[in-house]
Enzyme design. Structure first.
Site, PDB file in Angstrom:
ATOM      1  N   ASP A 106      -4.144  -6.403  -0.908  1.00  0.00           N
ATOM      2  CA  ASP A 106      -4.405  -6.333   0.522  1.00  0.00           C
ATOM      3  C   ASP A 106      -5.482  -7.337   0.894  1.00  0.00           C
ATOM      4  O   ASP A 106      -6.474  -7.502   0.163  1.00  0.00           O
ATOM      5  CB  ASP A 106      -4.860  -4.932   0.916  1.00  0.00           C
ATOM      6  CG  ASP A 106      -3.838  -4.200   1.763  1.00  0.00           C
ATOM      7  OD1 ASP A 106      -3.862  -4.395   2.976  1.00  0.00           O
ATOM      8  OD2 ASP A 106      -3.021  -3.438   1.198  1.00  0.00           O
ATOM      9  N   GLU A 270       0.758  -7.619   8.553  1.00  0.00           N
ATOM     10  CA  GLU A 270       0.897  -6.406   9.363  1.00  0.00           C
ATOM     11  C   GLU A 270       0.728  -6.826  10.816  1.00  0.00           C
ATOM     12  O   GLU A 270      -0.331  -7.346  11.186  1.00  0.00           O
ATOM     13  CB  GLU A 270      -0.163  -5.380   8.971  1.00  0.00           C
ATOM     14  CG  GLU A 270      -0.077  -4.107   9.799  1.00  0.00           C
ATOM     15  CD  GLU A 270      -1.280  -3.191   9.618  1.00  0.00           C
ATOM     16  OE1 GLU A 270      -1.124  -1.973   9.785  1.00  0.00           O
ATOM     17  OE2 GLU A 270      -2.390  -3.700   9.332  1.00  0.00           O
ATOM     18  N   HIS A 345       1.475   3.403   3.639  1.00  0.00           N
ATOM     19  CA  HIS A 345       0.329   4.310   3.544  1.00  0.00           C
ATOM     20  C   HIS A 345      -0.120   4.852   4.893  1.00  0.00           C
ATOM     21  O   HIS A 345      -0.996   5.730   4.938  1.00  0.00           O
ATOM     22  CB  HIS A 345      -0.834   3.574   2.881  1.00  0.00           C
ATOM     23  CG  HIS A 345      -1.303   2.388   3.685  1.00  0.00           C
ATOM     24  ND1 HIS A 345      -0.526   1.266   3.862  1.00  0.00           N
ATOM     25  CD2 HIS A 345      -2.445   2.170   4.372  1.00  0.00           C
ATOM     26  CE1 HIS A 345      -1.179   0.407   4.619  1.00  0.00           C
ATOM     27  NE2 HIS A 345      -2.342   0.929   4.953  1.00  0.00           N
ATOM     28  N   ASP A 346       0.444   4.344   5.976  1.00  0.00           N
ATOM     29  CA  ASP A 346       0.045   4.763   7.320  1.00  0.00           C
ATOM     30  C   ASP A 346       1.087   5.628   8.017  1.00  0.00           C
ATOM     31  O   ASP A 346       0.930   5.942   9.193  1.00  0.00           O
ATOM     32  CB  ASP A 346      -0.225   3.534   8.201  1.00  0.00           C
ATOM     33  CG  ASP A 346      -1.537   2.849   7.878  1.00  0.00           C
ATOM     34  OD1 ASP A 346      -2.446   3.520   7.358  1.00  0.00           O
ATOM     35  OD2 ASP A 346      -1.651   1.639   8.141  1.00  0.00           O
TER      36      ASP A 346
END
Length: 586
Positions: A106, A270, A345-346
């Site tokens: 990330d 993202e 993960h969100d």
């Protein structure tokens, strides 16, 4: 040789890759402290290789106070002590490469932790050399002389986006938690420091790319104007129209692209708050030299109000198909590329949100979603636990079980606004059970017999509660069991790679089915050599009559059934959540 159906795309490893996302805290605990870690990831590499994974993406594992689970970075060049050491991370990189896989990290560079040395210097005085590395503004004052924030922006964590700093007597901007101050990308010295510490440091350690967090938020509207008032009862308002896709985004990404071009790496951004296709395409046209691809959130945002994930909205199966298929055509006659995913993960678990997690349907429904995902064009991303059909947390979870800062902030806001009304809290928990980020952050379910699902020893306390569903849904129960979700994923990934011209690079066309449009998904994929696949999925729990034989005959190829998620297939009848893949002989 059949003429190509669309522009021939350059064949790249990152286009054909199956990427597996790992959330370190919840993947595998190696030392019994209840928190996943780098050695835990290392211990599961053979499992991932056997699954058919090409790239592992490790969520933030840098040094951090963990206010936002590592997305608040204190030092880009060090590792969170609960996760391991820099040396162990270097060992992980090597071990991944030794298995013929790649690894990406990330890249979180819109903001840092407030404990980062850069921010500590920035707040030390208004004349500090790093003061302008963050976004500081003087407070405003109303007619009564009360101190007010510089504008009415609302952060992504349901709080005002400005915090008063007593030490230096100004406010700083944070689009997330107050402990996550935004970096000032207008400052060129700041940008160069970001590139050196967060990017080059790790590329020189031979990682293979980055998933770039909130990649379109670096450039804000230079005037920082007040946002339109859409929630009159609240003191702050959604302001993404002023902080997303700002005027200098192209400049900043071009600078970063110049660095990436010196390495053979992948970049995936993202891209929140960007519903307009034209704006998205500007980021992913190869000729623009911005990003390899982005995550488009149309599908995973279903059921949420823009700017407020906890304000539910209904959606239909037609909405699901429309959003899932929307970006399938972007590569035709362009040099752009796209992604395929349903979990991260969100987000809540896909089988719970888009199919059914009821015991009688769960396995079949998870396989149905796997069938659709693995046959769509683009780079495929899988989130940990998706390959075994993990489901959302139970509605019986009390408020104290939710750990995510976003969930905790929302519950606190509900308690305050409702004066502790139990009904309001219950309704908030209804929404959290579907939409909370916590759903994806519970420990990975490796075993059914042990109390902690094999994530950590049974005498340890996991940082987040293990779901009771681990007794039925776990890796150990599914390995080698041909009827399992896990083995079905392996089969589908193998099929995808064997026919990558069709499933990775192929042209997409949805096939309409008249009155059945709502609950049946049918689409065709066609490779540049003319070979075809027809994918059929029942999105509902109802049996359906579908003239599949006529449909296949109309496509004019000799089709054979390649994969089905059920036994006893009846050619023109689909059972609940049934899915099939037909391949042409030539």
């Amino acid at each position: 040789m059949t003429e190509p159906l669309h522009q021939q795309h350059d064949r790249k490893w990152w286009k054909e890759a199956v990427v597996y996302q790992i959330y370190p805290a919840s993947f595998q605990d190696s030392n019994g402290d209840g928190i996943g870690d780098i050695p835990g990831i290392l211990s599961k590499l053979d499992y991932l290789s056997d699954l058919g994974v090409d790239v592992i993406w490790v969520c933030p594992h840098y040094k951090s106070p963990q206010v936002d689970m590592g997305y608040d970075i204190q030092d880009y060049e060090d590792i969170h002590d609960k996760y391991g050491t820099l040396e162990q991370t270097e060992e992980l990189i090597k071990a991944v490469h030794d298995r013929g896989m790649r690894i990406i990290f990330d890249l979180v560079i819109n903001h840092t932790s407030n404990l980062h040395s850069w921010f500590q210097e920035s707040r030390s005085s208004r004349t500090n050399a790093k003061r302008s590395w963050y976004i500081w503004r003087p407070a405003k004052y109303d007619k009564e002389g009360r101190r007010c924030r510089p504008n009415n922006w609302r952060s992504n964590f349901s709080k005002p986006a400005w915090t008063w700093d007593e030490q230096s007597q100004e406010c700083y901007l944070h689009l997330y938690a107050p402990e996550q101050p935004d970096l000032n990308w207008e400052n060129s010295e700041c940008r160069q420091a970001i590139y050196k510490s967060a990017i080059k440091f790790w590329l020189n350690k031979e990682i293979d790319g980055f998933r770039i967090d909130t990649v379109n938020l670096y450039s804000k509207h230079p005037d920082l104007p007040d946002a339109p008032i859409v929630y009159p009862e609240l003191e702050s308002q959604p302001a993404y129209m002023y902080y997303a896709n700002g005027p200098r985004m192209k400049d900043y990404l071009s600078e970063m692209s110049g660095i990436f071009a010196k390495y053979d790496v992948m970049t995936v951004g993202e891209l929140p708050y960007t519903p307009d296709q034209e704006h998205v395409m500007a980021y992913i046209y190869a000729r623009n030299k911005q990003l390899n691809m982005v995550f488009n959130f149309d599908t995973v945002d279903l059921g949420q109000t823009p700017g407020n994930r906890f304000l539910p909205r209904s959606f239909t199966k037609q909405d699901f198909k429309r959003t899932l298929f929307r970006w399938q055509s972007v590569i035709e006659n362009t040099d752009a590329w796209t992604t395929v995913f349903l979990e991260n993960h969100d987000q809540g678990r896909s089988v719970s949100r888009f199919a059914s997690d009821l015991p009688e349907y769960r396995v079949r429904a998870a396989k149905m979603l796997a069938t659709m995902l693995t046959t769509l064009t683009g780079t495929l991303f899988i989130y940990q636990g998706q390959e075994i059909g993990m489901i959302n947390v139970p509605r019986s979870w009390p408020a104290k079980e939710y750990k995510c800062v976003k969930s905790v902030s929302h519950l606190a806001e509900i308690r305050q606004s409702s004066n502790g009304d139990p009904k309001a809290l219950s309704e908030a928990l209804d929404v959290l059970q579907l939409m909370a980020r916590d759903n994806a952050r519970v420990p990975m379910q490796w075993e059914g017999e042990s109390a902690n699902a094999g994530f950590c020893p049974d005498d340890a306390k996991p940082w987040m509660s293990v779901l009771e569903s681990h007794r039925e849904i776990n890796v150990k129960n599914q390995i080698g069991k041909q009827s399992s979700v896990l083995e079905f994923w392996k089969k589908m990934l193998k099929l995808r790679k064997e026919h990558k011209d069709i499933f990775v690079y192929g042209r997409f066309r949805e096939i309409a089915t008249a009155a059945l449009d709502e609950e049946i998904a049918i689409f065709m994929k066609q490779g540049d050599d003319g070979r075809k696949a027809v994918i059929i999925a029942n999105l509902s729990k109802h049996e359906m009559e579908v003239r599949i034989s006529s449909l296949l005959a109309k496509e004019g190829s000799n089709f054979g059934l390649a994969v089905a998620n059920m036994d006893n297939v009846a050619i023109d009848r689909l059972q609940a959540f049934e899915a099939r893949v037909y391949l042409s002989a030539s």
